[in-house]
Design a protein around this motif. Structure first.
Motif, PDB file in Angstrom:
ATOM      1  N   GLU A 150       0.768  -1.060  -0.049  1.00 45.43           N
ATOM      2  CA  GLU A 150      -0.112  -0.065  -0.049  1.00 45.43           C
ATOM      3  C   GLU A 150       0.740   1.027   0.241  1.00 45.43           C
ATOM      4  N   HIS A 151       1.878   1.434   0.913  1.00 48.70           N
ATOM      5  CA  HIS A 151       2.615   2.432   0.806  1.00 48.70           C
ATOM      6  C   HIS A 151       4.029   1.988   1.503  1.00 48.70           C
ATOM      7  N   VAL A 152       5.153   2.474   0.887  1.00 47.28           N
ATOM      8  CA  VAL A 152       6.592   2.153   1.579  1.00 47.28           C
ATOM      9  C   VAL A 152       7.303   3.370   1.092  1.00 47.28           C
ATOM     10  N   GLU A 153       7.792   4.071   2.523  1.00 48.88           N
ATOM     11  CA  GLU A 153       8.845   4.822   2.377  1.00 48.88           C
ATOM     12  C   GLU A 153       9.959   4.762   1.527  1.00 48.88           C
ATOM     13  N   PRO A 154      10.575   5.390   0.445  1.00 53.09           N
ATOM     14  CA  PRO A 154      11.163   5.004  -0.530  1.00 53.09           C
ATOM     15  C   PRO A 154      12.677   4.458   0.174  1.00 53.09           C
ATOM     16  N   PHE A 155      13.364   5.383   0.926  1.00 53.08           N
ATOM     17  CA  PHE A 155      14.531   4.910   1.407  1.00 53.08           C
ATOM     18  C   PHE A 155      14.500   3.672   2.342  1.00 53.08           C
ATOM     19  N   ALA A 156      13.394   3.746   3.108  1.00 53.68           N
ATOM     20  CA  ALA A 156      13.245   2.623   4.195  1.00 53.68           C
ATOM     21  C   ALA A 156      12.825   1.307   3.349  1.00 53.68           C
ATOM     22  N   GLY A 157      12.091   1.551   2.449  1.00 57.01           N
ATOM     23  CA  GLY A 157      11.876   0.270   1.502  1.00 57.01           C
ATOM     24  C   GLY A 157      13.064  -0.328   0.804  1.00 57.01           C
ATOM     25  N   ALA A 158      13.925   0.784   0.283  1.00 54.53           N
ATOM     26  CA  ALA A 158      15.298   0.279  -0.479  1.00 54.53           C
ATOM     27  C   ALA A 158      16.146  -0.564   0.376  1.00 54.53           C
ATOM     28  N   VAL A 159      16.279  -0.157   1.991  1.00 52.96           N
ATOM     29  CA  VAL A 159      17.143  -0.694   2.607  1.00 52.96           C
ATOM     30  C   VAL A 159      16.715  -2.096   3.102  1.00 52.96           C
ATOM     31  N   VAL A 160      15.220  -1.978   3.442  1.00 54.15           N
ATOM     32  CA  VAL A 160      14.639  -3.438   3.802  1.00 54.15           C
ATOM     33  C   VAL A 160      14.813  -4.509   2.595  1.00 54.15           C
ATOM     34  N   ALA A 161      14.658  -3.921   1.349  1.00 54.34           N
ATOM     35  CA  ALA A 161      14.702  -4.809   0.185  1.00 54.34           C
ATOM     36  C   ALA A 161      16.153  -5.078  -0.084  1.00 54.34           C
ATOM     37  N   GLY A 162      17.114  -4.202   0.284  1.00 58.38           N
ATOM     38  CA  GLY A 162      18.542  -4.560  -0.132  1.00 58.38           C
ATOM     39  C   GLY A 162      18.806  -5.595   1.210  1.00 58.38           C
ATOM     40  N   PHE A 163      18.336  -5.494   2.377  1.00 58.02           N
ATOM     41  CA  PHE A 163      18.777  -6.428   3.417  1.00 58.02           C
ATOM     42  C   PHE A 163      18.290  -8.045   3.054  1.00 58.02           C
ATOM     43  N   CYS A 164      17.016  -7.788   2.657  1.00 61.44           N
ATOM     44  CA  CYS A 164      16.489  -9.215   2.292  1.00 61.44           C
ATOM     45  C   CYS A 164      17.099  -9.959   1.223  1.00 61.44           C
ATOM     46  N   ILE A 165      17.624  -9.311   0.173  1.00 58.41           N
ATOM     47  CA  ILE A 165      18.262  -9.734  -1.001  1.00 58.41           C
ATOM     48  C   ILE A 165      19.726 -10.288  -0.583  1.00 58.41           C
ATOM     49  N   GLY A 166      20.148  -9.440   0.251  1.00 56.73           N
ATOM     50  CA  GLY A 166      21.501  -9.839   1.061  1.00 56.73           C
ATOM     51  C   GLY A 166      21.493 -10.836   1.841  1.00 56.73           C
ATOM     52  N   ILE A 167      20.735 -10.989   2.804  1.00 59.01           N
ATOM     53  CA  ILE A 167      20.662 -12.311   3.749  1.00 59.01           C
ATOM     54  C   ILE A 167      20.219 -13.470   3.015  1.00 59.01           C
ATOM     55  N   GLY A 168      19.393 -13.031   1.900  1.00 59.41           N
ATOM     56  CA  GLY A 168      18.994 -14.428   1.120  1.00 59.41           C
ATOM     57  C   GLY A 168      20.391 -14.826   0.370  1.00 59.41           C
ATOM     58  N   SER A 169      20.972 -13.981  -0.283  1.00 55.76           N
ATOM     59  CA  SER A 169      22.253 -14.403  -0.803  1.00 55.76           C
ATOM     60  C   SER A 169      23.129 -15.018  -0.247  1.00 55.76           C
ATOM     61  N   ILE A 170      23.530 -14.577   1.212  1.00 57.69           N
ATOM     62  CA  ILE A 170      24.239 -15.123   2.148  1.00 57.69           C
ATOM     63  C   ILE A 170      23.751 -16.572   2.455  1.00 57.69           C
ATOM     64  N   GLY A 171      22.427 -16.781   2.520  1.00 55.76           N
ATOM     65  CA  GLY A 171      22.097 -18.008   2.771  1.00 55.76           C
ATOM     66  C   GLY A 171      22.058 -19.036   1.577  1.00 55.76           C
ATOM     67  N   LEU A 172      22.095 -18.659   0.228  1.00 58.33           N
ATOM     68  CA  LEU A 172      22.361 -19.280  -0.813  1.00 58.33           C
ATOM     69  C   LEU A 172      23.872 -19.768  -0.781  1.00 58.33           C
ATOM     70  N   PHE A 173      24.862 -18.768  -0.508  1.00 51.35           N
ATOM     71  CA  PHE A 173      26.080 -19.003  -0.537  1.00 51.35           C
ATOM     72  C   PHE A 173      26.738 -20.078   0.392  1.00 51.35           C
ATOM     73  N   ARG A 174      25.954 -20.049   1.636  1.00 57.38           N
ATOM     74  CA  ARG A 174      26.678 -20.867   2.775  1.00 57.38           C
ATOM     75  C   ARG A 174      26.064 -22.288   2.534  1.00 57.38           C
ATOM     76  N   HIS A 175      25.086 -22.473   1.609  1.00 57.70           N
ATOM     77  CA  HIS A 175      24.726 -23.724   1.433  1.00 57.70           C
ATOM     78  C   HIS A 175      24.799 -24.203  -0.043  1.00 57.70           C
ATOM     79  N   GLY A 176      25.946 -23.617  -0.551  1.00 57.62           N
ATOM     80  CA  GLY A 176      26.581 -24.055  -1.957  1.00 57.62           C
ATOM     81  C   GLY A 176      25.995 -23.732  -3.056  1.00 57.62           C
ATOM     82  N   ALA A 177      25.427 -22.395  -3.109  1.00 53.98           N
ATOM     83  CA  ALA A 177      24.664 -21.980  -4.640  1.00 53.98           C
ATOM     84  C   ALA A 177      24.877 -20.493  -4.463  1.00 53.98           C
TER      85      ALA A 177
END
Length: 208
Positions: free
Chosen positions: A111-138
């Motif tokens: 419905e509504h996301v403040e741009p900077f807050a949304g960008a940081v949260v999305a970045g953290f989600c992609i980042g922690i997801g990427s670490i999860g993939l790295f740590r399990h061999g992908a």
């Protein structure tokens, strides 16, 4: 984060099949969620996903399909230089991320996301997801495969390499998106890459 000390002669803990499956599933969902959030806000991220965003915004092509096709050269690199299991897992994960990114707008609406807050949260989600993939061999494909290869061979942190490549990508984005969208996207990409750079280190994680 405290450095894990490995007792002399101790072997790294081995992941079970279930450990890897749940870790990869978590990584895929988090990356796809972050991408869905960025798409809803009209922003981009870095690396191969960022290039897919630019192509999708510029041509109207489906993001999921573009993202999968862009990764083909990196699959080839992975097949030539990295273990077969890593390559197959990465292809499967990228396929799953592409599929979820296509379904995302039908499953989640913002419905509504403040741009900077949304960008940081999305970045953290992609980042922690990427670490999860790295740590399990992908990886989530693209530059992640290249970064994983270089980190495993040289110890140069994946996040720093990704940050450098993103600088070039956002320079190109300035010609397609408005200045504020580029600025907000850069903040999100910085959050993503700094998270990976500070938290994905071989000397802090010894499971295999």
């Amino acid at each position: 984060m405290r450095k894990v000390e490995v007792p002399p002669g101790a072997a790294p803990v081995t992941h079970s099949t279930f450990d890897n499956l749940q870790g990869l599933a978590f990584g895929v969902v988090m990356v796809a969620f972050g991408i869905t959030m960025l798409k809803a806000m009209g922003l981009i991220t870095g690396q191969a996903a960022g290039l897919a965003f630019l192509i999708s915004y510029g041509t109207g092509a489906d993001f999921g399909l573009v993202f999968f096709l862009i990764n083909i050269p990196f699959y080839i690199l992975s097949a030539l230089r990295l273990p077969r299991g890593f390559t197959l897992r990465s292809i499967a994960c990228v396929g799953a991320i592409s599929t979820l990114a296509r379904l995302g707008p039908h499953l989640i609406r913002f419905e509504h996301v403040e741009p900077f807050a949304g960008a940081v949260v999305a970045g953290f989600c992609i980042g922690i997801g990427s670490i999860g993939l790295f740590r399990h061999g992908a990886s989530g494909g693209g530059v992640g495969i290249l970064a994983y290869y270089i980190q495993e061979r040289t110890g140069f942190r994946a996040g720093w390499l990704q940050l450098a490549i993103d600088a070039a990508l956002f320079t190109a984005a300035a010609f397609l998106l408005d200045g504020m969208a580029v600025l907000v996207s850069m903040v999100g990409a910085a959050a993503l890459n700094l998270l990976v750079a500070f938290n994905h280190r071989r000397d802090w994680y010894i499971a295999r």
